[in-house]
Design an enzyme around this catalytic site. Structure first.
Site, PDB file in Angstrom:
ATOM      1  N   HIS A   3       2.961   3.002   5.124  1.00  0.00           N
ATOM      2  CA  HIS A   3       4.353   3.050   5.573  1.00  0.00           C
ATOM      3  C   HIS A   3       4.753   4.414   6.122  1.00  0.00           C
ATOM      4  O   HIS A   3       5.776   4.540   6.795  1.00  0.00           O
ATOM      5  CB  HIS A   3       5.313   2.605   4.456  1.00  0.00           C
ATOM      6  CG  HIS A   3       5.462   3.582   3.336  1.00  0.00           C
ATOM      7  ND1 HIS A   3       4.744   3.498   2.155  1.00  0.00           N
ATOM      8  CD2 HIS A   3       6.269   4.666   3.198  1.00  0.00           C
ATOM      9  CE1 HIS A   3       5.104   4.472   1.350  1.00  0.00           C
ATOM     10  NE2 HIS A   3       6.026   5.206   1.960  1.00  0.00           N
TER      11      HIS A   3
ATOM     12  N   ASP B 189      -0.968  -0.699   1.362  1.00  0.00           N
ATOM     13  CA  ASP B 189      -0.171   0.465   1.746  1.00  0.00           C
ATOM     14  C   ASP B 189      -1.021   1.725   1.882  1.00  0.00           C
ATOM     15  O   ASP B 189      -0.628   2.810   1.459  1.00  0.00           O
ATOM     16  CB  ASP B 189       0.963   0.705   0.744  1.00  0.00           C
ATOM     17  CG  ASP B 189       2.066   1.591   1.329  1.00  0.00           C
ATOM     18  OD1 ASP B 189       2.134   1.712   2.567  1.00  0.00           O
ATOM     19  OD2 ASP B 189       2.843   2.174   0.547  1.00  0.00           O
TER      20      ASP B 189
ATOM     21  N   SER C 280       5.429  10.256  -0.607  1.00  0.00           N
ATOM     22  CA  SER C 280       4.548   9.144  -0.279  1.00  0.00           C
ATOM     23  C   SER C 280       3.300   9.627   0.459  1.00  0.00           C
ATOM     24  O   SER C 280       3.384  10.360   1.440  1.00  0.00           O
ATOM     25  CB  SER C 280       5.290   8.133   0.603  1.00  0.00           C
ATOM     26  OG  SER C 280       6.327   7.521  -0.107  1.00  0.00           O
TER      27      SER C 280
END
Length: 410
Positions: free
Chosen positions: A149, A179, A258
């Site tokens: 993402h 992911d 992230s």
């Protein structure tokens, strides 16, 4: 009264036996004091502080020594960050999004007030979006791991090292199901620092966990916590479109973290920070590094990862839940009071629909292996190959059936 006269008067009041007793006590105390002064220096030379070497006394008898004091400072966290820090990178991405024309402006009333008469207002509009995340270098050739993402549909990716050097990044592969994504940079003549990868299979609840990344645009940020749970399924986390069993940690993870590494007390990567819950405080999730290693190889070779699936939505069923459902007069069907996986929806056009699986079926066995939870069923399917035939034992009401399902590619 002078001291000598006082002592003479005191001694006259004492008997010979009392004088002998007091004198012996004074003599004994003097001997013990001298002995203690000679002994203490030797013991002082062997006292150690945590992390300090033993100091051996070479001084002459009677010399007082001081216990050794550690000369090093810092902590295991500081040492771990020194180990991983240089390999952590900042990932900036840009993408152009086209906004379609809004038919709202076809209404003459609204066009009058919002300027819809201008023909240019009916043209699709382009919007530049920017995002930021973290990543870490896993190979000296410039291979970087991050979250899918972070670079999703990116037109441009810029990688910034801790030293401040910037490089154009090429997205070599993306897998939205787990992911994970792989970025490649070319840095000729630059000795790229490489992260040490650990073994997430040996991580235990209570182990130290250190999150490193660039949260909220604040580069080179470190947070500390522990591993609070292992094998937390994506459905439990609240992201059912993913297929991963996360490491759960209470190390603070914020937007921008992230793709950054979650490391152990030695600075070795045990996970990739990937998700937080908006409704929770102090809970974050990371992809186990062993899973990431598997995905990385496939992404570098093929640019994508094949994921088998059968196409159902499901929940775990146990006898108590089945009895509760059966006691409801509005229940659409009666459930067998057993342990298994209840099919709550069959997705159209999927292998499950083609095989004849129906809503309300309870799956209890795949290829002879007992299935008792939805997570176990998902893991079993994940371990198969696309095109592989699976033999499912199901309960449909009180009837037992066997269905063959051919795993498709998600």
């Amino acid at each position: 009264m002078r001291p000598t006269r006082f002592l003479r008067k005191l001694y006259r009041g004492l008997s010979t036996r009392q004088l002998f007793s007091h004198g012996f006590a004074i003599l004994t105390g003097a001997v013990l004091t001298v002995s203690l002064l000679q002994t203490l220096p030797t013991h002082a030379g062997t006292v150690t502080a945590m992390g300090a070497s033993t100091v051996k006394s070479s001084a002459a008898p009677g010399t007082t020594l001081v216990a050794a004091v550690p000369t090093t400072s810092g902590s295991f966290v500081a040492e771990a960050v020194k180990q991983i820090g240089p390999a952590v990178v900042r990932v900036d991405m840009e993408r152009t999004v086209t906004r379609s024309y809004d038919p709202f402006f076809d209404d003459p009333f609204f066009r009058r007030f919002f300027g819809g008469d201008d023909p240019s207002s009916r043209m699709p509009r382009e919007e530049l979006q920017k995002g930021q995340g973290s990543g870490f270098i896993v190979d000296s050739s410039g291979v970087i791991l991050t979250n899918a993402h972070v670079v999703d549909q990116a037109d441009r990716v810029t990688v910034t090292l801790k030293s401040g050097q910037q490089f154009e990044g090429e997205v070599r592969g993306v897998d939205s199901v787990t992911d994970l994504a792989v970025i490649k940079i070319d840095a000729p003549g630059v000795a790229l620092p490489v992260a040490s990868l650990g073994n997430s299979d040996i991580v235990q609840v209570g182990d130290w966990a250190i999150a490193v990344g660039n949260p909220l645009g604040l580069d080179n940020t470190v947070t500390l916590g522990i591993i609070s749970t292992l094998g937390r399924s994506s459905s439990e986390v609240g992201i059912p479109d993913k297929r991963i069993d996360f490491l759960q940690t209470d190390a603070a993870i914020n937007p921008g973290n992230s793709g950054g590494p979650l490391v152990d007390s030695r600075g070795s990567v045990i996970g990739i920070n990937t998700a937080i819950r908006a409704d929770a405080t102090g809970i974050g999730f990371a992809i186990p590094i062993n899973k990431a290693k598997e995905i990385e190889t496939q992404l570098l070779q093929n640019g994508k990862v094949s994921h088998p699936y059968i196409g159902i939505q499901m929940v775990t069923l146990d006898p108590a839940t089945a009895r509760e459902s059966n006691s409801d007069p509005n229940s659409p069907f009666r459930l067998p009071e057993i342990n298994g996986v209840l099919v709550v929806r069959v997705m159209p056009g999927t292998p499950a629909e083609q095989s004849g699986i129906r809503r309300g079926d309870v799956i209890t066995d795949i290829d002879g292996q007992a299935i008792t939870t939805a997570n176990q069923l998902q893991q079993t399917v994940d371990k198969t190959q696309v095109g592989q035939k699976l033999k499912l034992k199901i309960y449909r009401g009180q009837q037992v059936q066997t269905l063959d399902v051919v795993a498709g590619e998600l």
